[in-house]
Motif scaffolding. Structure first.
Motif, PDB file in Angstrom:
ATOM      1  N   ALA A  37       0.829  -1.207   0.000  1.00  0.00           N
ATOM      2  CA  ALA A  37       0.000   0.000   0.000  1.00  0.00           C
ATOM      3  C   ALA A  37       0.862   1.255   0.000  1.00  0.00           C
ATOM      4  CB  ALA A  37      -0.925  -0.003   1.211  1.00  0.00           C
ATOM      5  N   LYS A  38       0.360   2.297  -0.660  1.00  0.00           N
ATOM      6  CA  LYS A  38       1.016   3.603  -0.666  1.00  0.00           C
ATOM      7  C   LYS A  38       0.090   4.602   0.012  1.00  0.00           C
ATOM      8  CE  LYS A  38       3.950   3.059  -4.752  1.00  0.00           C
ATOM      9  NZ  LYS A  38       3.832   1.601  -4.825  1.00  0.00           N
ATOM     10  N   PHE A  39       0.693   5.597   0.696  1.00  0.00           N
ATOM     11  CA  PHE A  39      -0.094   6.493   1.531  1.00  0.00           C
ATOM     12  C   PHE A  39       0.124   7.959   1.162  1.00  0.00           C
ATOM     13  CE2 PHE A  39       0.220   2.665   4.009  1.00  0.00           C
ATOM     14  CZ  PHE A  39      -1.011   2.566   4.642  1.00  0.00           C
ATOM     15  N   ALA A  40      -0.917   8.736   1.400  1.00  0.00           N
ATOM     16  CA  ALA A  40      -0.831  10.200   1.377  1.00  0.00           C
ATOM     17  C   ALA A  40      -1.611  10.690   2.589  1.00  0.00           C
ATOM     18  CB  ALA A  40      -1.408  10.766   0.096  1.00  0.00           C
ATOM     19  N   ARG A  41      -1.328  11.933   3.010  1.00  0.00           N
ATOM     20  CA  ARG A  41      -2.013  12.460   4.182  1.00  0.00           C
ATOM     21  C   ARG A  41      -2.705  13.766   3.832  1.00  0.00           C
ATOM     22  NH1 ARG A  41      -0.003  13.122  10.456  1.00  0.00           N
ATOM     23  NH2 ARG A  41      -2.034  12.541  11.319  1.00  0.00           N
ATOM     24  N   ALA A  42      -3.976  13.867   4.207  1.00  0.00           N
ATOM     25  CA  ALA A  42      -4.763  15.053   3.925  1.00  0.00           C
ATOM     26  C   ALA A  42      -4.445  16.146   4.940  1.00  0.00           C
ATOM     27  CB  ALA A  42      -6.251  14.713   3.958  1.00  0.00           C
ATOM     28  N   ASN A  96       1.206   3.512  -8.556  1.00  0.00           N
ATOM     29  CA  ASN A  96       2.513   4.157  -8.586  1.00  0.00           C
ATOM     30  C   ASN A  96       2.540   5.489  -7.857  1.00  0.00           C
ATOM     31  OD1 ASN A  96       3.879   2.176 -10.074  1.00  0.00           O
ATOM     32  ND2 ASN A  96       2.991   2.944 -11.971  1.00  0.00           N
ATOM     33  N   GLY A  97       1.397   5.981  -7.437  1.00  0.00           N
ATOM     34  CA  GLY A  97       1.405   7.247  -6.729  1.00  0.00           C
ATOM     35  C   GLY A  97       0.031   7.612  -6.206  1.00  0.00           C
ATOM     36  N   VAL A  98       0.008   8.303  -5.072  1.00  0.00           N
ATOM     37  CA  VAL A  98      -1.233   8.797  -4.513  1.00  0.00           C
ATOM     38  C   VAL A  98      -0.938  10.126  -3.838  1.00  0.00           C
ATOM     39  CG1 VAL A  98      -0.917   7.507  -2.347  1.00  0.00           C
ATOM     40  CG2 VAL A  98      -3.199   8.263  -3.017  1.00  0.00           C
ATOM     41  N   ALA A  99      -1.840  11.086  -4.002  1.00  0.00           N
ATOM     42  CA  ALA A  99      -1.686  12.408  -3.400  1.00  0.00           C
ATOM     43  C   ALA A  99      -3.071  12.932  -3.083  1.00  0.00           C
ATOM     44  CB  ALA A  99      -0.952  13.359  -4.345  1.00  0.00           C
ATOM     45  N   VAL A 100      -3.157  13.897  -2.185  1.00  0.00           N
ATOM     46  CA  VAL A 100      -4.449  14.430  -1.796  1.00  0.00           C
ATOM     47  C   VAL A 100      -4.359  15.934  -1.660  1.00  0.00           C
ATOM     48  CG1 VAL A 100      -4.035  14.069   0.666  1.00  0.00           C
ATOM     49  CG2 VAL A 100      -6.374  14.188  -0.185  1.00  0.00           C
ATOM     50  N   SER A 101      -5.429  16.614  -2.084  1.00  0.00           N
ATOM     51  CA  SER A 101      -5.479  18.063  -2.063  1.00  0.00           C
ATOM     52  C   SER A 101      -6.885  18.503  -1.684  1.00  0.00           C
ATOM     53  CB  SER A 101      -5.096  18.608  -3.440  1.00  0.00           C
ATOM     54  OG  SER A 101      -5.601  19.888  -3.661  1.00  0.00           O
ATOM     55  N   ASP A 102      -6.989  19.602  -0.925  1.00  0.00           N
ATOM     56  CA  ASP A 102      -8.312  20.130  -0.576  1.00  0.00           C
ATOM     57  C   ASP A 102      -9.068  20.559  -1.827  1.00  0.00           C
ATOM     58  OD1 ASP A 102      -7.818  19.685   2.082  1.00  0.00           O
ATOM     59  OD2 ASP A 102      -7.081  21.718   2.461  1.00  0.00           O
ATOM     60  N   GLY A 139      -8.955  16.885  -4.468  1.00  0.00           N
ATOM     61  CA  GLY A 139      -9.382  15.619  -3.909  1.00  0.00           C
ATOM     62  C   GLY A 139      -8.224  14.645  -3.918  1.00  0.00           C
ATOM     63  N   THR A 140      -8.530  13.368  -4.025  1.00  0.00           N
ATOM     64  CA  THR A 140      -7.485  12.346  -4.042  1.00  0.00           C
ATOM     65  C   THR A 140      -7.092  12.035  -5.481  1.00  0.00           C
ATOM     66  OG1 THR A 140      -8.229  11.335  -1.974  1.00  0.00           O
ATOM     67  CG2 THR A 140      -6.897   9.974  -3.429  1.00  0.00           C
ATOM     68  N   LEU A 141      -5.787  12.085  -5.764  1.00  0.00           N
ATOM     69  CA  LEU A 141      -5.246  11.693  -7.063  1.00  0.00           C
ATOM     70  C   LEU A 141      -4.559  10.349  -6.902  1.00  0.00           C
ATOM     71  CD1 LEU A 141      -3.660  15.056  -8.252  1.00  0.00           C
ATOM     72  CD2 LEU A 141      -5.705  13.964  -9.170  1.00  0.00           C
ATOM     73  N   LEU A 142      -4.913   9.416  -7.763  1.00  0.00           N
ATOM     74  CA  LEU A 142      -4.331   8.075  -7.702  1.00  0.00           C
ATOM     75  C   LEU A 142      -3.824   7.721  -9.088  1.00  0.00           C
ATOM     76  CD1 LEU A 142      -5.958   5.043  -5.888  1.00  0.00           C
ATOM     77  CD2 LEU A 142      -4.807   4.778  -8.074  1.00  0.00           C
ATOM     78  N   ALA A 143      -2.587   7.276  -9.176  1.00  0.00           N
ATOM     79  CA  ALA A 143      -1.990   6.935 -10.474  1.00  0.00           C
ATOM     80  C   ALA A 143      -1.587   5.473 -10.492  1.00  0.00           C
ATOM     81  CB  ALA A 143      -0.772   7.819 -10.743  1.00  0.00           C
TER      82      ALA A 143
END
Length: 884
Positions: free
Chosen positions: A141-146, A196-202, A205-209
């Protein structure tokens, strides 16, 4: 291609200056007895003949190693698990997440055990905070934090329903305490759907690649938009800098990507994304380890850590790994977070401006904005930096800044200008360390020391190509910890990794040529590490004869080493490169098929072919090209004396070699499917190619390696009928030996005695075990590399011994498998040690020799020239190569 050629020329031109300015380059003293301390004096090209310059005092970073471990389960407090394994730790904001799997004995006679399996949460001091809710979440699993502290997890898993190649992608969300907000939600299912990637933005939203798809998800994990990219491009990661998100793509084959593109991701409409090309050449990013930190990006080469600014395209150096005693090979398996940022220096343009093409999409039904939104171009704001002076990298990016513009305005980057703050660099690194019980997660904290513990010590510089990824780095760290008068520093000439592209032999060879260019100029590191299959370093203009050090008052006892391996690496009676480990290439043969002969030269092989039964091949497991390569690489050291650049060819032996190659080509049409399940009995196919043919009588010989006692034993499954044979050659019928890593002392070094101290340390038993324990060995797999220290061979083998008997895994054509007992482990080990003490012949892979000989042999095998003409032409070409 033009860029690469330009870069190659620049690498060579920078090589000498780069090492000189770093302090690793120095000339020999006028009088050998002077041997000035490198930490006190360093000469640059401009001042070498007149005066010395003092090496400036530099910050040293202490490291604190913290094991990341969760609480023991209730009733098992303080007990040691009998097995443990962890995932690669990763940062998510100001937290560290690790998947942990522990097994404990029940402690009674039941034989039961208890298993703990969960995702643990730690803070940046390594303190256990809690765990994620108990839902299925695999270790990949890959993580991002809001911004509100929530953890977003994305992972892929193999889809058993739809079959091979189909992966399902899931996303889940947890709050800051690890409580579940929504359970894993299926996002997609399809070929090559690897996260390959995950990011989150107010805002977004959540970006998942995945490899070829981008998903925009809402706060509940539902898809707002999906974009399917052309399969010629692979998404490498999602990056974020000051609230701006970037998509990083590699172009071409994933494992050999040489081109990288960046796209800015932004919200075009509430339900649509816009992807705008970033008009910068991002190819250098493929060669760096990239670390996403909250709001900014840091990246590392093999030699330094720095900050990457996508907007300006610049990379600013933060610290040199030589300012630590860190085993920098741990960076391969870890993550990194900068806690506080000190002075940034040595700015280079890592991402030069360049028009980049737009994206092509696979699915026409995916709606993209027809008119891209307007983006305001921001002027470049380069970091404040000192005069560019490459510190330890001899392969800086192509568009470096010779005299970068400086400015006090850092508003766009948030970086404090040097001299305006007392901020110091502090770094957290997470990594995995292997133990006898499995592996464990570690947090390493780097922070400035009050003083440099190596102050006053002599510096011994070590140079090599790709060595910072090797096990030898741990030994340097250990040496620095205990040494009182020598400090080892390392420069890696393959500064950038180039995830695939640069690691190909072509580019690693270019880095080695850059190193050789610098060394031959009379400046560079004291100790040169290289791949022992290369003979280009074997002369007294480049390296020092080590035999005097081996046999000197501070030498080593040859009887405790495989001295035959040292002798095999001599050139003209001098030992320029000393192997730290070796590999043995030989053949398994059936003595009954060759009239009991125990040694076979080229002529013996061709003669024996006529006496074999119909359907029995002489040499199995070889293509004609493979056999040619082996013969040429085994003969190159005999043909060319690299110390004197002279050529000596035994024409009779060369003609016999050519005739054997012709015979093998004629017989190659008889080669049949050699899958092991088609044989009556055979060994594990991972060990040898074609070995089963020797045991079932369909071939007399096949290739093999003797890199462990188990491989050695495997040749004796049929008792005295089979045995190990050397390869034929004009210098004798011997096994071939090569070394994945050798060490030599530069001819110009002023620190030769100190350099020998370091090499002698690497030849010690404990260091030899650690350096050569490069694989997880068991009964069926080789050590891969054999230590040159005999006791280390015994210790390493005992560490992986399953029983007091040698058991070899075999199976029959009906699918049944069993272990065959070949006798006492101790007896077999003693026989193995004695076999390894026999004469070896050095394997040298010289691309120029190999290419020329192969071309001429092709003419001969095609009937265009006679065997005598081929032999004469090969000798002429060898002379030309030696002269050039």
């Amino acid at each position: 291609m033009a860029r690469r050629n330009h870069l190659k020329l620049k690498i060579i031109s920078l090589a000498m200056a780069a090492a000189m300015l770093s302090g690793c380059a120095h000339r020999a003293a006028d009088e050998p007895s002077e041997s000035p301390s490198l930490v006190k004096k360093v000469q640059t090209e401009e001042t070498a003949a007149t005066e010395a310059q003092t090496v400036p005092e530099e910050i040293f970073y202490n490291s604190q190693d913290i094991i990341l471990k969760g609480p023991d389960p209730a009733g098992y407090e303080g007990r040691q698990p009998f097995f443990k394994t962890v995932s690669e730790p990763q940062f998510a904001g100001d937290r560290i997440l690790v998947s942990m799997y522990y097994s404990y004995d029940s402690g009674d006679d039941s034989g039961d055990s208890i298993t703990e399996n969960y995702w643990a949460i730690f803070d940046l001091d390594g303190t256990y905070i809690g765990k994620l809710a108990d839902v299925y979440l695999p270790s990949n699993a890959k993580f991002a934090r809001a911004s509100n502290g929530d953890f977003i997890a994305a992972y892929d898993t193999y889809d058993e329903i739809n079959g091979y190649g189909d992966n399902s992608v899931y996303v889940a969300r947890f709050n800051a305490n690890g409580e579940l907000i929504y359970a894993p939600n299926l996002v997609s299912r399809g070929d090559y759907a690897f996260v390959n990637g995950v990011a989150v933005s107010d805002e977004i939203g959540t970006l998942l690649a995945t490899d070829h798809d981008i998903f925009r998800l809402d706060e509940y994990g539902s898809i707002i938009q999906a974009i399917d990219l052309d399969y010629s491009r692979k998404i490498t990661s999602i990056l974020e800098e000051n609230g701006t998100f970037y998509l990083m793509l590699s172009i071409g084959e994933a494992d050999n990507a040489e081109t990288c593109d960046l796209y800015e991701i932004s919200a075009y409409k509430p339900d649509e994304l816009a992807l705008k090309p970033v008009n910068r050449n991002a190819d250098n990013l493929l060669g760096m380890k990239i670390y996403q930190n909250p709001g900014c990006i840091y990246s590392a080469t093999r030699n330094a850590l720095g900050k990457l600014d996508v907007e300006s395209g610049e990379f600013s150096r933060l610290l040199d790994w030589n300012q630590t005693d860190l085993d920098r090979s741990i960076l391969l398996f870890g993550s990194l977070q900068v806690i506080s940022e000190g002075e940034l220096s040595q700015t280079v343009t890592m991402l030069p401006k360049e028009e980049r093409p737009g994206l092509s999409l696979n699915n026409s039904n995916i709606i993209q904005p027809s008119v891209a939104p307007d983006f305001e171009e921001q002027p470049e704001q380069p970091y404040v930096s000192s005069q560019y002076a490459p510190s330890d990298s001899v392969s800086e990016p192509e568009d470096f800044i010779d005299d970068p513009t400086t400015t006090e305005d850092t508003s766009s980057t948030g970086v404090v200008a040097p001299g305006t703050s007392d901020a110091k660099t502090e770094v957290c690194i997470t990594t995995i360390e292997y133990t006898d019980l499995g592996n464990e997660a570690h947090l390493i904290k780097l922070e400035p020391a009050a003083s440099n513990p190596h102050s006053g010590q002599d510096v011994v510089w070590v140079g090599g190509v790709g060595i910072t990824d090797s096990a030898v780095m741990k030994q340097f760290a250990d040496f620095n910890l205990y040494s009182k008068d020598v400090w080892v520093k390392v420069v890696d000439y393959a500064d950038f990794r180039y995830n695939g592209g640069f690691e190909t032999k072509q580019y690693m060879t270019k880095a080695q040529e850059s190193m050789l260019t610098q060394i031959n100029s009379g400046v560079g590191p004291d100790i040169i590490f290289t791949v022992g299959e290369s003979g280009q370093f074997d002369n007294n203009n480049t390296l020092t004869d080590l035999n005097a050090y081996v046999d000197g008052i501070n030498g080593i006892d040859r009887s405790k080493y495989f001295d035959n391996v040292f002798r095999a690496f001599e050139t003209n009676g001098k030992l320029y490169q000393i192997p730290l480990g070796f590999q043995v290439h030989a053949m398994v043969g059936n003595t009954t098929m060759v009239d009991g002969k125990t040694e076979m030269n080229y002529h013996d092989f061709t003669s024996s072919n006529g006496f074999l039964d119909d359907g029995t091949r002489l040499l199995s497991g070889y293509t004609p090209e493979m056999l040619l390569n082996i013969f040429v690489e085994g003969e190159t050291g005999t043909w060319i004396n690299y110390a004197t650049d002279t050529v000596s060819v035994d024409h009779s032996s060369l003609i016999d070699l050519l005739e054997l190659l012709r015979l093998q080509k004629q017989n190659s049409s008889q080669v049949v499917d050699e899958l092991m399940n088609d044989l009556e009995i055979g060994l594990d196919p991972y060990q040898f190619s074609g070995l089963g043919n020797v045991y079932d009588g369909s071939a007399a010989f096949c290739p093999g390696t003797m890199n462990s006692v188990y491989e050695y034993a495997s040749a004796y499954v049929r008792g005295e009928e089979t045995r190990w044979y050397g390869y034929p050659g004009s210098a004798g019928c011997t096994p071939l030996v090569d070394a994945p890593m050798t060490a030599g002392i530069a001819a110009y070094s002023t620190q030769k005695e100190k350099a020998w101290e370091v090499i002698r340390y690497l030849l010690g038993t404990e260091a030899q075990v650690d350096i050569n324990d490069v694989t997880l060995t068991d009964d069926y797999y080789p050590m891969s590399v054999v230590p040159v220290n005999i006791q280390a061979v015994r210790d390493l083998s005992l560490r992986n011994k399953a029983s007091d008997r040698i058991l070899v895994f075999v199976y029959c054509d009906d699918g049944e498998t069993f272990d065959l007992n070949l006798g006492s482990y101790d007896d077999m080990m003693n026989g193995y040690i004695e076999e390894l003490k026999k004469p070896f012949r050095r394997y040298i892979r010289d691309e120029k020799v190999l290419n020329d000989v192969r071309r001429i042999v092709d003419y001969y095998l095609d009937g265009e020239i006679t065997v005598t003409e081929a032999a004469d032409t090969i000798e002429k070409h060898l002379i030309d190569i030696a002269n050039s």
